[in-house]
Motif scaffolding. Structure first.
Motif, PDB file in Angstrom:
ATOM      1  N   ASN A 119       5.139   8.592   7.482  1.00 10.77           N
ATOM      2  CA  ASN A 119       5.961   8.837   6.299  1.00 10.77           C
ATOM      3  C   ASN A 119       5.726   7.770   5.228  1.00 10.77           C
ATOM      4  OD1 ASN A 119       8.103  10.134   4.817  1.00 10.77           O
ATOM      5  ND2 ASN A 119       9.522   8.600   5.583  1.00 10.77           N
ATOM      6  N   LEU A 120       5.472   6.536   5.655  1.00  8.17           N
ATOM      7  CA  LEU A 120       5.331   5.415   4.716  1.00  8.17           C
ATOM      8  C   LEU A 120       3.893   5.132   4.286  1.00  8.17           C
ATOM      9  CD1 LEU A 120       7.867   2.982   6.387  1.00  8.17           C
ATOM     10  CD2 LEU A 120       8.192   4.312   4.295  1.00  8.17           C
ATOM     11  N   ARG A 121       2.930   5.860   4.849  1.00  8.98           N
ATOM     12  CA  ARG A 121       1.527   5.611   4.515  1.00  8.98           C
ATOM     13  C   ARG A 121       1.312   5.746   3.002  1.00  8.98           C
ATOM     14  NH1 ARG A 121      -0.757   8.977   7.911  1.00  8.98           N
ATOM     15  NH2 ARG A 121      -0.666   7.428   9.560  1.00  8.98           N
ATOM     16  N   ASP A 122       0.740   4.715   2.407  1.00  9.37           N
ATOM     17  CA  ASP A 122       0.419   4.672   0.968  1.00  9.37           C
ATOM     18  C   ASP A 122       1.644   4.851   0.074  1.00  9.37           C
ATOM     19  OD1 ASP A 122      -2.324   4.349   1.564  1.00  9.37           O
ATOM     20  OD2 ASP A 122      -2.546   6.522   1.775  1.00  9.37           O
ATOM     21  N   ALA A 123       2.820   4.445   0.566  1.00  6.72           N
ATOM     22  CA  ALA A 123       4.049   4.603  -0.218  1.00  6.72           C
ATOM     23  C   ALA A 123       4.380   3.383  -1.070  1.00  6.72           C
ATOM     24  CB  ALA A 123       5.220   4.907   0.711  1.00  6.72           C
ATOM     25  N   PHE A 124       3.740   2.235  -0.795  1.00  7.85           N
ATOM     26  CA  PHE A 124       4.099   0.996  -1.477  1.00  7.85           C
ATOM     27  C   PHE A 124       2.905   0.363  -2.176  1.00  7.85           C
ATOM     28  CE2 PHE A 124       6.919   1.176   2.338  1.00  7.85           C
ATOM     29  CZ  PHE A 124       8.121   1.374   1.671  1.00  7.85           C
ATOM     30  N   ALA A 125       3.220  -0.454  -3.189  1.00 10.00           N
ATOM     31  CA  ALA A 125       2.207  -1.242  -3.894  1.00 10.00           C
ATOM     32  C   ALA A 125       2.783  -2.628  -4.159  1.00 10.00           C
ATOM     33  CB  ALA A 125       1.829  -0.574  -5.209  1.00 10.00           C
ATOM     34  N   CYS A 126       1.895  -3.610  -4.257  1.00  5.09           N
ATOM     35  CA  CYS A 126       2.293  -4.978  -4.569  1.00  5.09           C
ATOM     36  C   CYS A 126       1.994  -5.250  -6.041  1.00  5.09           C
ATOM     37  CB  CYS A 126       1.546  -5.969  -3.672  1.00  5.09           C
ATOM     38  SG  CYS A 126       2.005  -7.679  -3.989  1.00  5.09           S
ATOM     39  N   ASN A 127       3.010  -5.712  -6.781  1.00  5.34           N
ATOM     40  CA  ASN A 127       2.877  -6.006  -8.212  1.00  5.34           C
ATOM     41  C   ASN A 127       2.909  -7.501  -8.504  1.00  5.34           C
ATOM     42  OD1 ASN A 127       2.977  -3.222  -8.804  1.00  5.34           O
ATOM     43  ND2 ASN A 127       5.202  -3.268  -8.774  1.00  5.34           N
ATOM     44  N   ALA A 128       2.762  -8.320  -7.484  1.00  8.06           N
ATOM     45  CA  ALA A 128       2.886  -9.766  -7.671  1.00  8.06           C
ATOM     46  C   ALA A 128       1.639 -10.478  -7.173  1.00  8.06           C
ATOM     47  CB  ALA A 128       4.113 -10.281  -6.922  1.00  8.06           C
ATOM     48  N   ALA A 129       1.401 -11.648  -7.722  1.00  6.76           N
ATOM     49  CA  ALA A 129       0.306 -12.499  -7.255  1.00  6.76           C
ATOM     50  C   ALA A 129       0.810 -13.238  -6.021  1.00  6.76           C
ATOM     51  CB  ALA A 129      -0.097 -13.480  -8.350  1.00  6.76           C
ATOM     52  N   VAL A 130       0.289 -12.873  -4.858  1.00  6.44           N
ATOM     53  CA  VAL A 130       0.756 -13.456  -3.595  1.00  6.44           C
ATOM     54  C   VAL A 130      -0.370 -14.135  -2.819  1.00  6.44           C
ATOM     55  CG1 VAL A 130       2.706 -11.860  -3.382  1.00  6.44           C
ATOM     56  CG2 VAL A 130       0.496 -11.257  -2.360  1.00  6.44           C
ATOM     57  N   ALA A 131      -1.541 -14.280  -3.438  1.00  6.77           N
ATOM     58  CA  ALA A 131      -2.700 -14.844  -2.748  1.00  6.77           C
ATOM     59  C   ALA A 131      -2.360 -16.193  -2.125  1.00  6.77           C
ATOM     60  CB  ALA A 131      -3.869 -14.986  -3.711  1.00  6.77           C
ATOM     61  N   SER A 132      -2.702 -16.337  -0.862  1.00  8.16           N
ATOM     62  CA  SER A 132      -2.528 -17.564  -0.077  1.00  8.16           C
ATOM     63  C   SER A 132      -1.066 -17.961   0.147  1.00  8.16           C
ATOM     64  CB  SER A 132      -3.279 -18.736  -0.722  1.00  8.16           C
ATOM     65  OG  SER A 132      -4.651 -18.408  -0.835  1.00  8.16           O
ATOM     66  N   MET A 133      -0.137 -17.077  -0.141  1.00  7.72           N
ATOM     67  CA  MET A 133       1.288 -17.395   0.009  1.00  7.72           C
ATOM     68  C   MET A 133       1.845 -16.955   1.351  1.00  7.72           C
ATOM     69  SD  MET A 133       3.168 -16.359  -3.510  1.00  7.72           S
ATOM     70  CE  MET A 133       3.022 -17.297  -4.990  1.00  7.72           C
ATOM     71  N   HIS A 134       2.926 -17.622   1.750  1.00  6.87           N
ATOM     72  CA  HIS A 134       3.781 -17.159   2.847  1.00  6.87           C
ATOM     73  C   HIS A 134       4.904 -16.381   2.176  1.00  6.87           C
ATOM     74  CE1 HIS A 134       6.867 -18.272   6.224  1.00  6.87           C
ATOM     75  NE2 HIS A 134       6.625 -16.977   6.162  1.00  6.87           N
TER      76      HIS A 134
END
Length: 178
Positions: A119-134
């Protein structure tokens, strides 16, 4: 780790819940989520903050996004409210728009883990710069971990180094519910 996680390793690195989703916590979460009792939400967030205070501090807090129709219906995103309270209390940056729901999905209650994942496959996107972050995903209830898994995959695809899940409550496995 539970048996399901051993068989199918989740995309997130760690998960922590302040409570089991049982009485009276289940009633409190429902009152917050469905009746808009923000005072209860703040108390629940405070309890979660106490529980996670000893954990490694993430760089960023995010919350699962709601579909527009669900947000209009409810008037607020309960996970965003909790994440904002945690961020303020613990001094961690909160990005309420970091994740977006890009595809409508069926309601999750009643679905088994495999159905939830589909149901959740391909349902979300990331709009933030999170590279190398926890990054810590903050949610109200973790049931099968399917939402957390789907969001962690999106965050890691965007470059997050580590993804934790912090939930107010965790639903016990079916054999332990009663």
């Amino acid at each position: 780790m539970c048996g399901g996680c051993l068989a199918h390793e989740p995309a997130f690195d760690a998960a922590l819940a302040a409570f089991e989703y049982r009485f009276p916590v289940d009633r409190l979460v429902q009152r917050f989520k469905y009746s808009g009792d923000l005072a209860v939400g703040q108390w629940l967030a405070q309890q979660l903050a106490r529980r996670v205070a000893a954990c490694g501090k993430p760089d960023l807090l995010v919350a699962p996004p709601l579909a527009r129709s669900r947000l209009r219906e409810r008037g607020f995103n309960q996970a965003v409210v909790v994440a904002a309270a945690l961020g303020k209390r613990l001094g961690i940056r909160h990005a309420p728009a970091a994740l977006a729901k890009v595809r409508d999905t069926s309601p999750q209650p009643g679905l088994a883990r495999a159905a939830r994942l589909a149901n959740l496959r391909d349902a979300f996107a990331c709009n933030a710069a999170v590279a190398s972050m926890h990054v810590a995903i903050v949610d109200d209830v973790m049931t099968t971990g399917a939402t957390a898994h789907s969001l962690a995959r999106v965050l890691k695809a965007a470059g997050a180094a580590r993804v934790s899940v912090w939930a107010i409550a965790r639903t016990p496995p079916p054999a332990q519910r009663g």
